[in-house]
Design a protein around this motif. Structure first.
Motif: not given
Length: 121
Positions: A17, A20-21
């Protein structure tokens, strides 16, 4: 689906995550930087590939230069000329974020000016 597509999907699913951010933040920064390119034009023309289309029908060729969509800029590719061997060279038109209509308008103009109407076969 092809092995290459399955591998790309698996790679995306394995991304954390946080990674991805971080990628989204980098993409937004690139898009902001690139907006300056479109201040004085409707679209940018470039090569979508380093050469003509491959003679094989099971691959579409090298997409190394066709990356504008990854930064949020709409792009389209169209045929421009044929190589001596009868294989097509393409042209890529990219426009600013939200400028897909501009790219289509420029593509229509290019199509009229270039007059490409031959099938590569």
């Amino acid at each position: 689906m092809s092995g290459a597509l399955n591998a790309a999907i698996d790679e995306g699913l394995a991304m954390s995550h946080d990674d991805y951010r971080s990628a989204l933040v980098r993409r937004a920064a690139l898009a902001e930087f690139a907006l300056d390119l479109f201040e004085d034009c409707d679209a940018l023309a470039s090569l979508p590939a380093p050469g003509a289309a491959p003679a094989r029908l099971d691959i579409t060729g090298d997409r190394a230069l066709a990356r504008s969509g990854r930064s949020g800029f709409p792009a389209l590719r169209c045929l421009a000329v044929l190589s001596d061997g009868g294989l097509p060279y393409g042209m890529q038109l990219a426009s600013s974020a939200g400028g897909g209509r501009s790219a289509l308008r420029v593509a229509s103009w290019c199509e009229a000016v270039i007059g490409f109407n031959r099938s590569p076969g």
